[in-house]
Scaffold this active site. Structure first.
Site, mmCIF file in Angstrom:
data_model
loop_
_atom_site.group_PDB
_atom_site.id
_atom_site.type_symbol
_atom_site.label_atom_id
_atom_site.label_comp_id
_atom_site.label_asym_id
_atom_site.label_seq_id
_atom_site.Cartn_x
_atom_site.Cartn_y
_atom_site.Cartn_z
ATOM 1 N N SER A 122 -0.700 -9.017 20.797
ATOM 2 C CA SER A 122 -0.311 -9.613 19.521
ATOM 3 C C SER A 122 -0.782 -11.060 19.434
ATOM 4 O O SER A 122 -0.442 -11.884 20.279
ATOM 5 C CB SER A 122 1.210 -9.551 19.352
ATOM 6 O OG SER A 122 1.667 -8.216 19.352
ATOM 7 N N LEU A 195 6.372 -7.173 6.876
ATOM 8 C CA LEU A 195 7.429 -6.532 6.102
ATOM 9 C C LEU A 195 8.678 -7.388 6.087
ATOM 10 O O LEU A 195 9.089 -7.924 7.124
ATOM 11 C CB LEU A 195 7.757 -5.164 6.701
ATOM 12 C CG LEU A 195 6.630 -4.137 6.720
ATOM 13 C CD1 LEU A 195 7.088 -2.874 7.440
ATOM 14 C CD2 LEU A 195 6.172 -3.804 5.311
ATOM 15 N N ASP A 277 8.831 4.501 13.997
ATOM 16 C CA ASP A 277 9.177 3.184 14.524
ATOM 17 C C ASP A 277 9.926 2.342 13.495
ATOM 18 O O ASP A 277 10.696 1.454 13.849
ATOM 19 C CB ASP A 277 7.895 2.461 14.953
ATOM 20 C CG ASP A 277 8.180 1.283 15.865
ATOM 21 O OD1 ASP A 277 9.230 1.286 16.531
ATOM 22 O OD2 ASP A 277 7.356 0.351 15.922
ATOM 23 N N CYS A 317 0.809 7.685 -8.957
ATOM 24 C CA CYS A 317 -0.165 7.843 -7.874
ATOM 25 C C CYS A 317 -1.158 8.964 -8.166
ATOM 26 O O CYS A 317 -2.362 8.830 -7.925
ATOM 27 C CB CYS A 317 0.551 8.133 -6.556
ATOM 28 S SG CYS A 317 1.450 6.718 -5.886
ATOM 29 N N CYS A 326 -6.153 6.304 -0.821
ATOM 30 C CA CYS A 326 -4.925 5.530 -0.579
ATOM 31 C C CYS A 326 -3.799 6.442 -0.093
ATOM 32 O O CYS A 326 -3.074 6.109 0.842
ATOM 33 C CB CYS A 326 -4.506 4.812 -1.855
ATOM 34 S SG CYS A 326 -2.860 4.074 -1.785
ATOM 35 N N CYS A 330 2.023 4.037 3.503
ATOM 36 C CA CYS A 330 3.124 4.272 4.435
ATOM 37 C C CYS A 330 4.457 4.403 3.701
ATOM 38 O O CYS A 330 4.759 3.650 2.774
ATOM 39 C CB CYS A 330 3.188 3.109 5.429
ATOM 40 S SG CYS A 330 4.599 3.150 6.548
#
Length: 376
Positions: A122, A195, A277, A317, A326, A330
């Site tokens: 990271s 986020l 996650d 969409c 696209c 998520c």
């Protein structure tokens, strides 16, 4: 099951730095028990034994946190020994880890290299951007320590990539971030959008990423990257690589780009399993690998309709010219929209701006790669 992928949290949410935007720290505070401590060897052995007795073709053991290295190097040495012990059918095993690099020394680097770990490191750009939000317990920046770890990886031949969080600062300094990575010789980069905490109104933090910021970031980054690709000096940026691969007819290797959630097994330190996650929360618990089989976990996953619900797309969409690539994005980034039955990706306008400007160039690159593969 042909393949089983585990994302294991051997030290739960424990961490030795204090990233101000950490989504997993936010998640742990929303559970009845925030931390499960460090995984016991008994739990680790149960996980590895059960996985290798169930998978038929391959198994992936990926370690994340919190900070997974806090479980100690001996924990990971034992994991390799257990894999060798229980891999009686000779299936293919992959090992990976995501780390902040704080405790990595020569011993860790040698271990990763010798055991073929793919390591994610990271790093949020240069010192000026990284040290704003990725600080230690004393509030001091961690850039210098991360760079020391990167040099160790190069010295010992560790296969690694850089993971960068796109926040309000890195989004605006894309050119300096990209230039810094090139100067350091980094060849494999992942950029993931920052986020805000789950359930909060978005935009209330100094690190918060807005759709306009993210769209401008993607366009600027692509221009820099495309220029280098055309000049024969391109590096790997996971998002762009995936889009081009998709345009060639291949499935995305990144679950967030599939549009529909895949079968994920996120394993907390006590052995509990969750479907993603981003959803390691009490209502989403599938079971525990100390006591439950993978078949039982799958039954609970179906009962929760976790995958099925992710396949419900906002009505807008399906009318979008970019939906084919696209795919709604998520699930974690989809928010309710007034007047519509299903939520929409918070960064929808970002991706529309990106595809509008760059889809043609990506298609050209995909066509070139396809002709090259065919020998033309």
């Amino acid at each position: 099951m042909q393949s089983i992928h585990l994302l294991i949290k051997p030290a739960s949410g424990l961490c030795n730095i204090r990233c101000r935007y950490c989504f997993y720290c936010d998640i742990t505070q929303k559970r009845e028990l925030p931390s499960y401590g460090v995984m016991t060897m008994e739990t680790l052995e149960n996980i590895i034994c059960k996985t290798l007795s169930t998978a038929r073709r391959e198994a992936t053991f990926a370690y994340q946190g919190g900070e997974p290295t806090l479980a100690g190097l001996e924990f990971f040495r034992q994991s390799i020994q257990m894999q060798k012990k229980y891999n009686t059918r000779g299936i293919t095993i992959h090992n990976a880890i995501q780390t902040n690099g704080m405790v990595v020394d020569e011993g860790w680097a040698k271990f990763f290299a010798e055991n073929h770990f793919l390591v994610g490191l990271s790093l949020d750009g240069g010192k000026d951007t990284h040290d704003l939000f990725r600080v230690d317990a004393q509030g001091q920046g961690t850039y210098n320590r991360v760079m020391k770890t990167a040099r160790l990886f190069e010295k010992f031949g560790v296969e690694y990539n850089i993971l960068t969080v796109v926040n309000s600062v890195t989004a605006k300094r894309v050119e300096s971030v990209y230039s810094h990575f090139k100067k350091q010789g980094f060849r494999y980069i992942q950029f993931i959008p920052c986020l805000d905490p789950l359930g909060e109104e978005i935009g209330g933090h100094d690190y918060s990423l807005t759709p306009q910021m993210f769209g401008e970031f993607l366009n600027h980054l692509f221009r820099l990257w495309y220029r280098d690709v055309i000049a024969g000096q391109g590096i790997s940026i996971r998002t762009f690589d995936n889009y081009i691969s998709m345009l060639m007819g291949y499935p995305p290797e990144c679950c967030g780009m599939s549009g529909v959630c895949g079968v994920q097994n996120v394993v907390e330190a006590d052995g509990s399993v969750y479907p993603c996650d981003f959803y390691v929360l009490d209502p989403y618990r599938l079971g525990n690998l100390n006591t439950d089989s993978f078949e039982q976990l799958e039954q609970k996953r179906r009962e929760l309709r976790f995958i099925e619900d992710s396949a419900q797309f906002n009505e807008q969409c399906e009318q979008c010219p970019y939906f084919f690539i696209c795919r709604g994005g998520c699930r974690r980034m989809r928010l309710p929209q007034e007047g519509y039955r299903y939520p929409m990706n918070y960064f929808c306008s970002s991706y529309q701006a990106f595809f509008r400007e760059n889809l043609g160039k990506m298609q050209q690159l995909a066509d070139q790669l396809r002709r090259r593969q065919m020998g033309f």
